[in-house]
Write an enzyme that holds these catalytic residues in place. Structure first.
Site, PDB file in Angstrom:
ATOM      1  N   HIS A 211       7.709  -4.924   5.946  1.00 47.20           N
ATOM      2  CA  HIS A 211       7.254  -6.321   6.032  1.00 47.20           C
ATOM      3  C   HIS A 211       7.945  -7.217   5.006  1.00 47.20           C
ATOM      4  O   HIS A 211       7.295  -7.840   4.184  1.00 47.20           O
ATOM      5  CB  HIS A 211       5.725  -6.435   5.933  1.00 47.20           C
ATOM      6  CG  HIS A 211       5.064  -5.584   4.872  1.00 47.20           C
ATOM      7  ND1 HIS A 211       5.463  -5.586   3.553  1.00 47.20           N
ATOM      8  CD2 HIS A 211       4.032  -4.721   4.952  1.00 47.20           C
ATOM      9  CE1 HIS A 211       4.689  -4.757   2.880  1.00 47.20           C
ATOM     10  NE2 HIS A 211       3.819  -4.213   3.705  1.00 47.20           N
TER      11      HIS A 211
ATOM     12  N   HIS B 256       5.786  -0.548   0.267  1.00 47.72           N
ATOM     13  CA  HIS B 256       5.153  -1.858   0.107  1.00 47.72           C
ATOM     14  C   HIS B 256       5.824  -2.456  -1.123  1.00 47.72           C
ATOM     15  O   HIS B 256       5.519  -2.089  -2.246  1.00 47.72           O
ATOM     16  CB  HIS B 256       3.639  -1.749  -0.095  1.00 47.72           C
ATOM     17  CG  HIS B 256       2.993  -3.098  -0.206  1.00 47.72           C
ATOM     18  ND1 HIS B 256       2.222  -3.653   0.788  1.00 47.72           N
ATOM     19  CD2 HIS B 256       3.063  -4.043  -1.185  1.00 47.72           C
ATOM     20  CE1 HIS B 256       1.841  -4.868   0.430  1.00 47.72           C
ATOM     21  NE2 HIS B 256       2.342  -5.128  -0.771  1.00 47.72           N
TER      22      HIS B 256
ATOM     23  N   LEU C 289      -0.551  -9.758   2.810  1.00 55.84           N
ATOM     24  CA  LEU C 289       0.322  -9.346   1.704  1.00 55.84           C
ATOM     25  C   LEU C 289       1.451  -8.495   2.258  1.00 55.84           C
ATOM     26  O   LEU C 289       1.184  -7.614   3.064  1.00 55.84           O
ATOM     27  CB  LEU C 289      -0.472  -8.539   0.660  1.00 55.84           C
ATOM     28  CG  LEU C 289      -1.440  -9.382  -0.174  1.00 55.84           C
ATOM     29  CD1 LEU C 289      -2.325  -8.490  -1.018  1.00 55.84           C
ATOM     30  CD2 LEU C 289      -0.669 -10.367  -1.060  1.00 55.84           C
TER      31      LEU C 289
ATOM     32  N   HIS D  24       5.107  -0.325  11.864  1.00 59.62           N
ATOM     33  CA  HIS D  24       4.163  -0.504  10.734  1.00 59.62           C
ATOM     34  C   HIS D  24       2.861  -1.064  11.296  1.00 59.62           C
ATOM     35  O   HIS D  24       2.773  -2.239  11.639  1.00 59.62           O
ATOM     36  CB  HIS D  24       4.738  -1.484   9.689  1.00 59.62           C
ATOM     37  CG  HIS D  24       3.823  -1.679   8.510  1.00 59.62           C
ATOM     38  ND1 HIS D  24       4.261  -1.558   7.213  1.00 59.62           N
ATOM     39  CD2 HIS D  24       2.512  -1.993   8.431  1.00 59.62           C
ATOM     40  CE1 HIS D  24       3.253  -1.788   6.395  1.00 59.62           C
ATOM     41  NE2 HIS D  24       2.179  -2.053   7.113  1.00 59.62           N
TER      42      HIS D  24
ATOM     43  N   ASP E  80       2.673  -4.883  11.028  1.00 57.85           N
ATOM     44  CA  ASP E  80       1.663  -4.918   9.967  1.00 57.85           C
ATOM     45  C   ASP E  80       0.363  -5.516  10.492  1.00 57.85           C
ATOM     46  O   ASP E  80      -0.393  -6.126   9.742  1.00 57.85           O
ATOM     47  CB  ASP E  80       2.163  -5.687   8.734  1.00 57.85           C
ATOM     48  CG  ASP E  80       1.356  -5.365   7.483  1.00 57.85           C
ATOM     49  OD1 ASP E  80       0.574  -4.396   7.497  1.00 57.85           O
ATOM     50  OD2 ASP E  80       1.518  -6.098   6.489  1.00 57.85           O
TER      51      ASP E  80
ATOM     52  N   LYS F 288       4.422   6.816   2.609  1.00 59.70           N
ATOM     53  CA  LYS F 288       4.229   5.409   2.252  1.00 59.70           C
ATOM     54  C   LYS F 288       4.000   5.246   0.761  1.00 59.70           C
ATOM     55  O   LYS F 288       3.114   5.879   0.189  1.00 59.70           O
ATOM     56  CB  LYS F 288       3.016   4.861   3.022  1.00 59.70           C
ATOM     57  CG  LYS F 288       2.647   3.423   2.688  1.00 59.70           C
ATOM     58  CD  LYS F 288       3.699   2.445   3.169  1.00 59.70           C
ATOM     59  CE  LYS F 288       3.452   1.034   2.655  1.00 59.70           C
ATOM     60  NZ  LYS F 288       2.891   0.139   3.646  1.00 59.70           N
TER      61      LYS F 288
ATOM     62  N   ASN G 272      -3.547   3.889   4.658  1.00 61.71           N
ATOM     63  CA  ASN G 272      -4.435   3.334   3.614  1.00 61.71           C
ATOM     64  C   ASN G 272      -5.885   3.252   4.078  1.00 61.71           C
ATOM     65  O   ASN G 272      -6.514   2.203   4.054  1.00 61.71           O
ATOM     66  CB  ASN G 272      -3.926   1.971   3.111  1.00 61.71           C
ATOM     67  CG  ASN G 272      -3.925   0.883   4.182  1.00 61.71           C
ATOM     68  OD1 ASN G 272      -3.803   1.171   5.376  1.00 61.71           O
ATOM     69  ND2 ASN G 272      -4.056  -0.364   3.764  1.00 61.71           N
TER      70      ASN G 272
ATOM     71  N   HIS H  59      -1.657  -0.885  11.132  1.00 63.54           N
ATOM     72  CA  HIS H  59      -2.941  -0.427  10.591  1.00 63.54           C
ATOM     73  C   HIS H  59      -3.924  -0.277  11.751  1.00 63.54           C
ATOM     74  O   HIS H  59      -4.230  -1.251  12.436  1.00 63.54           O
ATOM     75  CB  HIS H  59      -3.499  -1.451   9.589  1.00 63.54           C
ATOM     76  CG  HIS H  59      -2.626  -1.628   8.396  1.00 63.54           C
ATOM     77  ND1 HIS H  59      -2.777  -0.883   7.246  1.00 63.54           N
ATOM     78  CD2 HIS H  59      -1.556  -2.433   8.186  1.00 63.54           C
ATOM     79  CE1 HIS H  59      -1.846  -1.240   6.370  1.00 63.54           C
ATOM     80  NE2 HIS H  59      -1.085  -2.179   6.910  1.00 63.54           N
TER      81      HIS H  59
HETATM   82  O1  DOR Z   1      -1.910  -8.002   4.563  1.00 63.87           O
HETATM   83  C1  DOR Z   1      -1.980  -6.802   4.409  1.00 63.87           C
HETATM   84  N1  DOR Z   1      -2.990  -6.071   4.924  1.00 63.87           N
HETATM   85  N2  DOR Z   1      -1.047  -6.206   3.681  1.00 63.87           N
HETATM   86  C2  DOR Z   1      -1.125  -4.914   3.351  1.00 63.87           C
HETATM   87  O2  DOR Z   1      -0.256  -4.441   2.680  1.00 63.87           O
HETATM   88  C3  DOR Z   1      -2.308  -4.116   3.730  1.00 63.87           C
HETATM   89  C4  DOR Z   1      -2.944  -4.647   4.925  1.00 63.87           C
HETATM   90  C5  DOR Z   1      -4.317  -4.070   5.168  1.00 63.87           C
HETATM   91  O3  DOR Z   1      -4.460  -2.856   5.106  1.00 63.87           O
HETATM   92  O4  DOR Z   1      -5.227  -4.841   5.446  1.00 63.87           O
HETATM   93 ZN    ZN Z   2       0.609  -2.936   6.089  1.00 63.83          ZN
END
Ligand code: DOR
Ligand code: ZN
Length: 346
Positions: A175, A137, A220, A14, A248, A100, A42, A16
């Protein structure tokens, strides 16, 4: 006395990576230690179709520095308009490894997510049929549900009903932050796994709020009480095949974190593996680190383990990690566990 530990090269289930300047800045931080990662969709706009995922994959590979090997495992962002046939084709071509689910409004760039779960039923049924995992999520977004309860309520109101209605659907609870989630995973016999982040093994909600607000610890799902952190530690370090690493790692520039309305996300790509070695050693479970970081994830995703290895070294001097990673968009602060770490990746 130095100590070493050699592991099958880990994966991040997971991650980003963003796009553009941020992608270029953070990708090497992951590619240095990890063979593959499940790439979150995202972006703005989100990665919804197979064609968008293919284009994003190409941008990631183009941003990879010469000489680094890394395989992005692409995902599609589930919307109420997602076409089951497009999902099936993206899976059949080998491009997409998961879909997702963001409940609409749950977190960063989730406004295109799902509000009416009946609308995505045909996609979920197709995924069950073809064996494509759903990554969730797991937080409800109802305004009357306390933010610290949103994960537990999601399991009862959304996740468990979806799983009962869609036999054979393989789900990754991403997460997880609560004992409720760890217990739910442990209670299920098949088709369910969970990722756990590095930071949720290290901080509880006091770390965010006591002695002044710490924006770089805000993410989150938000970190919960200590009893939940301890339950996550037990799950992660157990070696149980249902739990695996998903960092994450979510970069935001400092200006967006240190703000009157700060973004959610902890950036842990750079130091995750040394931090995990510390955590597993502290719990007397160093022998299970390889399962959590390198073996349980590929087994769930039905992929081979990475061919290479990494070697961790424990030294007498604390490891000096950078405090920030520079990007052309601005600096990104690296997650600081708040205590010295003696492990590093050779
Ligand atoms: O803390 C987070 N940041 N939780 C998420 O679900 C998204 C992520 C983000 O894209 O910054
Ligand atoms: Zn995430």
């Amino acid at each position: 006395m130095t100590q070493t530990l050699t592991l099958t090269r880990p994966d991040d289930w997971h991650l980003h990576l963003r796009d553009g300047a941020m992608l270029k800045a953070v990708l090497p931080e992951t590619a240095r230690d990890f063979g593959r990662a499940i790439i979150m969709p995202n972006l703005v706009p989100p990665v919804v179709t197979g064609a968008q995922a293919a284009a994003y994959r190409d941008r990631i590979l183009a941003a990879l520095p010469e000489g680094m090997a890394f395989e992005p495992l692409m995902t599609l962002y589930l919307t109420e308009d997602t076409d089951p046939e497009d999902v099936a084709a993206a899976h059949a071509s080998g491009l997409v490894k998961a879909v997702k689910l963001y409940p609409a409004g749950a977190t960063t760039n989730s406004s295109s997510g799902v509000s009416n779960f009946d609308k995505v039923r045909p996609v979920l049924e197709k995924m069950a049929e073809i064996g494509l995992p759903l990554c969730t999520h797991g937080e409800v977004t109802d305004h009357d549900i306390d933010i610290f309860d949103r994960e537990a309520v999601f399991i009862d109101r959304v996740l468990d009903p979806i799983r009962r209605a869609t036999p054979g659907l393989r789900v990754v609870m991403e997460h997880i932050t609560t004992k409720n989630a760890a217990d739910y995973v442990a209670s299920q016999e098949q088709d369910l796994g969970a990722t756990i982040t590095t930071h949720h093994l290290i901080i509880n909600r006091n770390h965010i709020l006591v002695g002044g607000i710490k924006p770089h610890y805000y993410c989150l799902p938000v970190a919960k009480r200590e009893e939940h952190r301890l339950a996550l530690r037990t799950a992660a370090t157990s070696g149980d095949a249902r739990y695996f690493l998903g960092t994450d790692s979510a970069p935001h520039v400092d200006a967006a974190k240190e703000s009157g309305c700060g973004c959610a996300g902890c950036f842990t790509a750079t130091n995750t593996i040394p931090l995990l070695a510390h955590v597993f050693e502290e719990d007397g479970k160093l022998e299970n680190l390889e399962k959590f970081a390198s073996q349980n994830g590929p087994a769930f995703y039905q992929l081979p383990e990475n061919p290479g290895q990494i070697t961790l070294v424990k030294s007498e001097a604390a490891t000096q990690f950078p405090t920030k990673i520079a990007s052309d968009d601005g600096p990104v602060t690296l997650f600081d566990p708040g205590y010295p770490i003696y492990w590093s990746v050779a």
